[in-house]
Each structure stands twice: as C-alpha cells, then as structure tokens.
Scaffold this active site. Structure first.
Site, PDB file in Angstrom:
ATOM      1  N   ASP A  89       0.723  -1.199   0.179  1.00 42.77           N
ATOM      2  CA  ASP A  89      -0.174   0.035  -0.065  1.00 42.77           C
ATOM      3  C   ASP A  89       0.962   1.112  -0.053  1.00 42.77           C
ATOM      4  O   ASP A  89       0.499   2.306  -0.696  1.00 42.77           O
ATOM      5  CB  ASP A  89      -1.043  -0.075   1.263  1.00 42.77           C
ATOM      6  CG  ASP A  89      -0.160  -0.217   2.575  1.00 42.77           C
ATOM      7  OD1 ASP A  89       0.910  -0.296   2.549  1.00 42.77           O
ATOM      8  OD2 ASP A  89      -0.973  -0.580   3.512  1.00 42.77           O
TER       9      ASP A  89
ATOM     10  N   ASP B 100       7.091   3.742   3.304  1.00 40.93           N
ATOM     11  CA  ASP B 100       7.214   4.945   4.427  1.00 40.93           C
ATOM     12  C   ASP B 100       8.759   4.988   4.751  1.00 40.93           C
ATOM     13  O   ASP B 100       9.553   5.523   3.974  1.00 40.93           O
ATOM     14  CB  ASP B 100       6.246   4.581   5.434  1.00 40.93           C
ATOM     15  CG  ASP B 100       6.305   5.710   6.678  1.00 40.93           C
ATOM     16  OD1 ASP B 100       6.859   6.951   6.440  1.00 40.93           O
ATOM     17  OD2 ASP B 100       5.665   5.512   7.715  1.00 40.93           O
TER      18      ASP B 100
ATOM     19  N   LYS C  35       5.929   7.777   0.315  1.00 39.59           N
ATOM     20  CA  LYS C  35       5.865   9.121   0.942  1.00 39.59           C
ATOM     21  C   LYS C  35       7.385   9.861   0.722  1.00 39.59           C
ATOM     22  O   LYS C  35       8.119   9.137   0.453  1.00 39.59           O
ATOM     23  CB  LYS C  35       6.138   8.854   2.538  1.00 39.59           C
ATOM     24  CG  LYS C  35       4.747   8.508   3.009  1.00 39.59           C
ATOM     25  CD  LYS C  35       4.706   8.687   4.607  1.00 39.59           C
ATOM     26  CE  LYS C  35       3.171   8.142   5.006  1.00 39.59           C
ATOM     27  NZ  LYS C  35       3.078   7.933   6.438  1.00 39.59           N
TER      28      LYS C  35
ATOM     29  N   VAL D  39      -1.906   8.809   6.272  1.00 42.07           N
ATOM     30  CA  VAL D  39      -3.370   8.806   5.473  1.00 42.07           C
ATOM     31  C   VAL D  39      -3.985   7.619   5.775  1.00 42.07           C
ATOM     32  O   VAL D  39      -3.076   6.508   6.057  1.00 42.07           O
ATOM     33  CB  VAL D  39      -2.613   8.987   3.992  1.00 42.07           C
ATOM     34  CG1 VAL D  39      -2.012  10.044   3.667  1.00 42.07           C
ATOM     35  CG2 VAL D  39      -1.699   7.752   3.365  1.00 42.07           C
TER      36      VAL D  39
ATOM     37  N   ARG E 276     -10.276   1.372   6.566  1.00 44.14           N
ATOM     38  CA  ARG E 276      -9.601   0.799   5.462  1.00 44.14           C
ATOM     39  C   ARG E 276     -10.887   0.875   4.089  1.00 44.14           C
ATOM     40  O   ARG E 276     -10.583   0.610   3.155  1.00 44.14           O
ATOM     41  CB  ARG E 276      -9.534  -0.732   5.788  1.00 44.14           C
ATOM     42  CG  ARG E 276      -8.193  -1.182   6.656  1.00 44.14           C
ATOM     43  CD  ARG E 276      -7.827  -2.619   6.500  1.00 44.14           C
ATOM     44  NE  ARG E 276      -6.887  -2.789   7.695  1.00 44.14           N
ATOM     45  CZ  ARG E 276      -5.487  -2.787   7.785  1.00 44.14           C
ATOM     46  NH1 ARG E 276      -5.080  -2.168   6.470  1.00 44.14           N
ATOM     47  NH2 ARG E 276      -4.894  -3.295   8.701  1.00 44.14           N
TER      48      ARG E 276
HETATM   49  P1  IMP Z   1       7.325   1.212   6.467  1.00 45.52           P
HETATM   50  O1  IMP Z   1       8.125  -0.141   6.810  1.00 45.52           O
HETATM   51  O2  IMP Z   1       7.621   2.250   7.361  1.00 45.52           O
HETATM   52  O3  IMP Z   1       7.821   1.691   5.063  1.00 45.52           O
HETATM   53  O4  IMP Z   1       5.781   0.965   6.613  1.00 45.52           O
HETATM   54  C1  IMP Z   1       5.120   0.247   5.500  1.00 45.52           C
HETATM   55  C2  IMP Z   1       3.833  -0.078   6.266  1.00 45.52           C
HETATM   56  O5  IMP Z   1       3.345   1.013   7.233  1.00 45.52           O
HETATM   57  C3  IMP Z   1       2.643   0.171   5.120  1.00 45.52           C
HETATM   58  O6  IMP Z   1       2.475  -1.144   4.413  1.00 45.52           O
HETATM   59  C4  IMP Z   1       1.415   0.476   6.040  1.00 45.52           C
HETATM   60  O7  IMP Z   1       0.626  -0.585   6.520  1.00 45.52           O
HETATM   61  C5  IMP Z   1       2.099   1.106   7.117  1.00 45.52           C
HETATM   62  N1  IMP Z   1       1.935   2.832   7.140  1.00 45.52           N
HETATM   63  C6  IMP Z   1       2.992   3.606   6.876  1.00 45.52           C
HETATM   64  N2  IMP Z   1       2.631   4.943   6.615  1.00 45.52           N
HETATM   65  C7  IMP Z   1       1.014   4.919   6.651  1.00 45.52           C
HETATM   66  C8  IMP Z   1       0.114   5.844   6.422  1.00 45.52           C
HETATM   67  O8  IMP Z   1       0.446   6.918   6.299  1.00 45.52           O
HETATM   68  N3  IMP Z   1      -1.079   5.365   6.701  1.00 45.52           N
HETATM   69  C9  IMP Z   1      -1.383   3.951   7.016  1.00 45.52           C
HETATM   70  N4  IMP Z   1      -0.470   3.042   7.035  1.00 45.52           N
HETATM   71  C10 IMP Z   1       1.034   3.258   6.969  1.00 45.52           C
HETATM   72 MG    MG Z   2      -1.339  -0.624   8.633  1.00 44.05          MG
END
Ligand code: IMP
Ligand code: MG
Length: 190
Positions: free
Chosen positions: A111, A114, A142, A164, A176
């Site tokens: 999705d 981040d 992001k 978001v 969701r």
């Molecule tokens: P990362 O490991 O920090 O890249 O985060 C990835 C996961 O964190 C995504 O698959 C989402 O489930 C969750 N996530 C990160 N940012 C957001 C946001 O802004 N809204 C909702 N879920 C997020």
């Molecule tokens: Mg999540």
C-alpha cells in the site's frame, strides 16, 4: 433516494479527516495507467504477484483486474508496527514459509512506502527463494528520507510525509473501507 453505503460512511468519518487527497475516480484513473505499464513490461511472461496484507487488499483487487496477463497471486502477512502510526523497524513474518517464487517474475504489491523497513525485509526474504526477477509496486510513496535504501518500480502517487487512511490503509484497523484516501487529523493519532 438510492442508498449508498459509502455516503453514510463518509458522513461518519469525514470529521476525522483533515482533507481528501485522492478520490476514487482519481485512484482508478491512475491504476489504469500503472496496469497498462505493468502489462506492457511483463508481456509474454507469467507474473507472480505477492500482496502484502492487509493494507494492499483493495489496491490489489482493483489493480489485478486491469492486468490482462496470466498471473499467480500469493499473500504475505507481516507485522511491522508496535505503535499504531509508527514503524518499529522490526518486521515479523506471520507465515513460516514464504511463497515459493523460484524462477518466477515477482511483483510485490504494497500500500505505502514509508520508512522502507517492511519492503526491504520482504524483498530480502523473497530473494532467498531465487526468483527470476523482483519488482515493487506501491500505491503511495512518502517523500522522505528512508531508514532503508529501497525504491519502488511502480508508484501510484507520491505524497508528503503525513499519515493517510482509506482505500485499504488503516489507523488502528479503522478506515480501510473508505473508497478514497485522506489525511487523518493529527490530533487523532496517539
Ligand atoms: P514502512 O515499513 O515504514 O515502509 O511502513 C510500511 C507499512 O506501514 C505500510 O505497509 C502501512 O501498513 C504502514 N503505513 C506507513 N505509513 C502509513 C500511513 O500513512 N497510513 C497508514 N499506514 C501506513
Ligand atoms: Mg497498517
């Protein structure tokens, strides 16, 4: 009057959102473009789509129906959060064995990109199974400095570093089912 469940939902949660970023029509128009690109890049090949649960479910359902290629689908479930809105850095795989992707062309669907912890860990895990190729497709990315060096090959939309929800994305498992993507009001994030 025609009853639309989404109208009721929108009324219930609209106060929780600071603003809407992408409405349904905008998202679907962008998916048409990404699906066309993926279909072109993978023509004559069999694609194995690996979906990262749960946030990518809505995105996956709309995207894969736009890809007229022979494809397989597998799901991966990971837990990467200790808090509700922050990444811990530690990624835990919920299944014992990852999907068998040996010699396959793998497209990971997530999705949102981040910090990069989740996709970096998934990519490393799948690489151990010796696929023929791996690419990454995310609905949102992001704009920020990431903890892990990882990019996506297909990106729906680049967004600012804000939290978001909607169109599969949650905060504490809520929102969701919103058909659009919006920024959650900051004071609701604990
Ligand atoms: P990362 O490991 O920090 O890249 O985060 C990835 C996961 O964190 C995504 O698959 C989402 O489930 C969750 N996530 C990160 N940012 C957001 C946001 O802004 N809204 C909702 N879920 C997020
Ligand atoms: Mg999540």
């Amino acid at each position: 009057m025609i009853f639309r469940a989404s109208d009721v939902l929108i009324k219930t949660v609209q106060g929780d959102l600071e603003r809407v970023l992408f409405d349904e029509a905008t998202i679907l128009r962008r998916l048409d473009e990404i699906a066309a690109q993926i279909s072109k890049d993978y023509r004559d090949r069999e694609l194995t789509v690996i979906v990262v649960l749960n946030g990518s479910l809505v995105f996956m359902a709309d995207l894969m129906r736009r890809i007229p290629l022979p494809l397989r689908l597998d799901c991966l479930s990971v837990a990467s959060y200790h808090g509700k809105a922050r990444t811990s850095g530690e990624v835990i795989f919920n299944q014992v064995a990852p999907p068998d992707v040996k010699d396959r062309h793998v497209l990971i669907l997530d999705d949102i990109l981040d910090s990069g912890h989740t996709l970096a860990a998934i990519r490393e895990k799948l690489e151990m199974a010796e696929p023929r190729s791996i690419r990454i497709c995310v609905l949102l990315s992001k704009k920020k400095q990431r903890a892990r060096k990882i990019g996506a090959d297909y990106i729906g939309f680049e967004i600012d570093d804000e939290f978001v929800v909607g169109y599969g994305l949650d905060y504490d498992e809520r929102y969701r089912n919103l058909p659009y993507i919006g920024v959650l009001r900051r004071e609701l994030i604990k």
